[in-house]
Design a protein around this motif. Structure first.
Motif, PDB file in Angstrom:
ATOM      1  N   THR A  94       9.389   5.246  -6.017  1.00 19.47           N
ATOM      2  CA  THR A  94       8.614   5.033  -4.735  1.00 19.47           C
ATOM      3  C   THR A  94       9.127   3.599  -4.033  1.00 19.47           C
ATOM      4  O   THR A  94       9.953   3.053  -4.514  1.00 19.47           O
ATOM      5  CB  THR A  94       7.089   5.010  -4.853  1.00 19.47           C
ATOM      6  OG1 THR A  94       6.472   5.060  -3.696  1.00 19.47           O
ATOM      7  CG2 THR A  94       6.839   4.149  -5.769  1.00 19.47           C
ATOM      8  N   PHE A 138       4.601   3.721  -1.239  1.00 21.19           N
ATOM      9  CA  PHE A 138       4.584   5.093  -0.701  1.00 21.19           C
ATOM     10  C   PHE A 138       5.938   5.627  -0.313  1.00 21.19           C
ATOM     11  O   PHE A 138       6.938   4.814  -0.064  1.00 21.19           O
ATOM     12  CB  PHE A 138       3.879   5.122   0.802  1.00 21.19           C
ATOM     13  CG  PHE A 138       3.919   6.457   1.616  1.00 21.19           C
ATOM     14  CD1 PHE A 138       3.140   7.498   1.232  1.00 21.19           C
ATOM     15  CD2 PHE A 138       4.936   6.770   2.611  1.00 21.19           C
ATOM     16  CE1 PHE A 138       3.185   8.858   1.697  1.00 21.19           C
ATOM     17  CE2 PHE A 138       5.103   7.910   3.177  1.00 21.19           C
ATOM     18  CZ  PHE A 138       4.173   8.864   2.649  1.00 21.19           C
ATOM     19  N   GLY A 163       3.919  10.685  -6.117  1.00 18.84           N
ATOM     20  CA  GLY A 163       2.505  10.124  -6.122  1.00 18.84           C
ATOM     21  C   GLY A 163       1.947   9.967  -7.576  1.00 18.84           C
ATOM     22  O   GLY A 163       2.717  10.593  -8.442  1.00 18.84           O
ATOM     23  N   CYS A 172      -3.748  14.084  -6.444  1.00 20.69           N
ATOM     24  CA  CYS A 172      -2.877  12.867  -6.801  1.00 20.69           C
ATOM     25  C   CYS A 172      -2.667  11.903  -5.573  1.00 20.69           C
ATOM     26  O   CYS A 172      -2.871  12.621  -4.473  1.00 20.69           O
ATOM     27  CB  CYS A 172      -1.361  13.400  -7.171  1.00 20.69           C
ATOM     28  SG  CYS A 172      -1.504  14.504  -8.598  1.00 20.69           S
ATOM     29  N   HIS A 202      -0.714   9.456  -2.809  1.00 20.07           N
ATOM     30  CA  HIS A 202       0.835   9.280  -2.547  1.00 20.07           C
ATOM     31  C   HIS A 202       1.052   7.780  -2.154  1.00 20.07           C
ATOM     32  O   HIS A 202       1.826   7.351  -2.005  1.00 20.07           O
ATOM     33  CB  HIS A 202       1.091  10.312  -1.297  1.00 20.07           C
ATOM     34  CG  HIS A 202       1.284  11.696  -1.965  1.00 20.07           C
ATOM     35  ND1 HIS A 202       2.560  12.195  -2.296  1.00 20.07           N
ATOM     36  CD2 HIS A 202       0.478  12.772  -2.018  1.00 20.07           C
ATOM     37  CE1 HIS A 202       2.301  13.404  -2.950  1.00 20.07           C
ATOM     38  NE2 HIS A 202       0.915  13.794  -2.747  1.00 20.07           N
ATOM     39  N   HIS A 203      -0.392   7.345  -1.563  1.00 21.33           N
ATOM     40  CA  HIS A 203      -0.262   5.740  -1.462  1.00 21.33           C
ATOM     41  C   HIS A 203      -0.699   5.113  -2.493  1.00 21.33           C
ATOM     42  O   HIS A 203      -1.986   5.122  -3.063  1.00 21.33           O
ATOM     43  CB  HIS A 203      -1.342   5.422  -0.177  1.00 21.33           C
ATOM     44  CG  HIS A 203      -0.786   5.950   1.079  1.00 21.33           C
ATOM     45  ND1 HIS A 203      -0.127   4.855   1.940  1.00 21.33           N
ATOM     46  CD2 HIS A 203      -0.641   7.034   1.872  1.00 21.33           C
ATOM     47  CE1 HIS A 203       0.136   5.766   3.378  1.00 21.33           C
ATOM     48  NE2 HIS A 203       0.019   7.076   3.107  1.00 21.33           N
TER      49      HIS A 203
END
Length: 273
Positions: A192, A218, A223, A251, A253-254
């Motif tokens: 990520t 992100f 995630g 889940c 993602h950030h």
């Protein structure tokens, strides 16, 4: 007058139909299994292979919680505070690149017992502010030292600097998509990117958070899921963060992380206890 088919022909036809039904059931089963595997993992991940051999699995003895962690040396594991604060079972070497025969030999010698230890709260150390407010980061001291041959994660050397925005970082874990689901049987890895934290990108209100301690990542399609909290965030081969995102029903993602650089002095001092 209707002609009857030979019995042997009828048997062959029945056998073919039965086989076709069995094949259909098998295909549906495999499809369901594959679908389940896609659901239950770090989103956008692949098998870690020989990566992340330092990964540790942490489970509540009472059940209901599973997290990740990282082996720092023969005696110490680092994770998120919310992953423990109660009696936990620490499983070391869950992604070790060793053969079945090596594992069997360890079991016979009794050394495999060291790789699964129950740790009480007396050996769990959470970082706290001067006013006593805890941070979501913890060091766990093992009851018994493990082999120095086991892979560990390296702490940053020299001046520790947080990765810059848009830099790639590696994450991993064994968490399923939702609470109560069966955890992954293998550690999954993904890449990520460092990203600006939003207003809601914080740990639980139980724990302290500010811009000096918290950082975020992100990347579309990547995630962390329930049970991935406490896992290491790796940058250029070194430990630079601890994942504290631990969503229950979906889940994240950030991804919210704690910056290891802020805690370096505390880590070094605590490991000398």
């Amino acid at each position: 007058m209707m002609k009857h088919q030979p019995v042997s022909h009828l048997k062959r036809s029945t056998s073919r139909r039965t086989m076709m039904k069995l094949c259909c059931v098998l295909i549906l089963f495999l499809a369901g299994t594959a679908s389940g595997n896609i659901e239950k993992r770090i989103v956008g991940s692949t098998s870690c292979g020989k990566e992340r051999q330092y990964h540790v699995k942490i489970e509540s003895v009472q059940g209901g919680r599973s997290c990740g962690g990282a082996l720092l040396n023969t005696l110490w594991v680092i994770t998120a505070s919310h992953c423990a604060e109660q009696k936990v079972k620490v499983k070391i070497g869950v992604n070790n690149d060793v053969s079945v025969f090596t594992k069997l030999a360890s079991f016979i010698k009794g050394s495999s017992k060291k790789l699964e230890q129950v740790i009480t709260t007396e050996k769990q150390f959470t970082f706290k502010n001067e006013d006593g407010k805890p941070h979501d980061i913890m060091l766990i001291k093992l009851n018994e030292g493990v082999s120095a041959q086991l892979p560990t994660i390296r702490l940053p050397s020299g001046e520790c600097k947080r990765p810059e925005l848009k830099k790639d970082v590696r994450i991993g874990g064994m968490g399923p998509k939702t609470a109560g689901a069966k955890p992954e049987s293998q550690v999954r890895c993904a890449t990520t990117q460092m990203f600006e934290c939003g207003e809601n990108d914080k740990p639980s209100v139980k724990y302290h958070s500010d811009e000096t301690t918290t950082m975020c990542a992100f990347k579309a399609g990547v995630g962390t899921c329930f049970g991935d909290g406490g896992s290491a965030v790796e940058y250029e081969g070194f430990l630079h963060g601890i994942t504290i995102s631990d969503p229950t029903d979906t889940c994240a993602h950030h991804i919210v992380m704690l910056d290891i650089c802020f805690y370096m002095k505390w880590i070094e001092e605590t490991m000398h206890k």
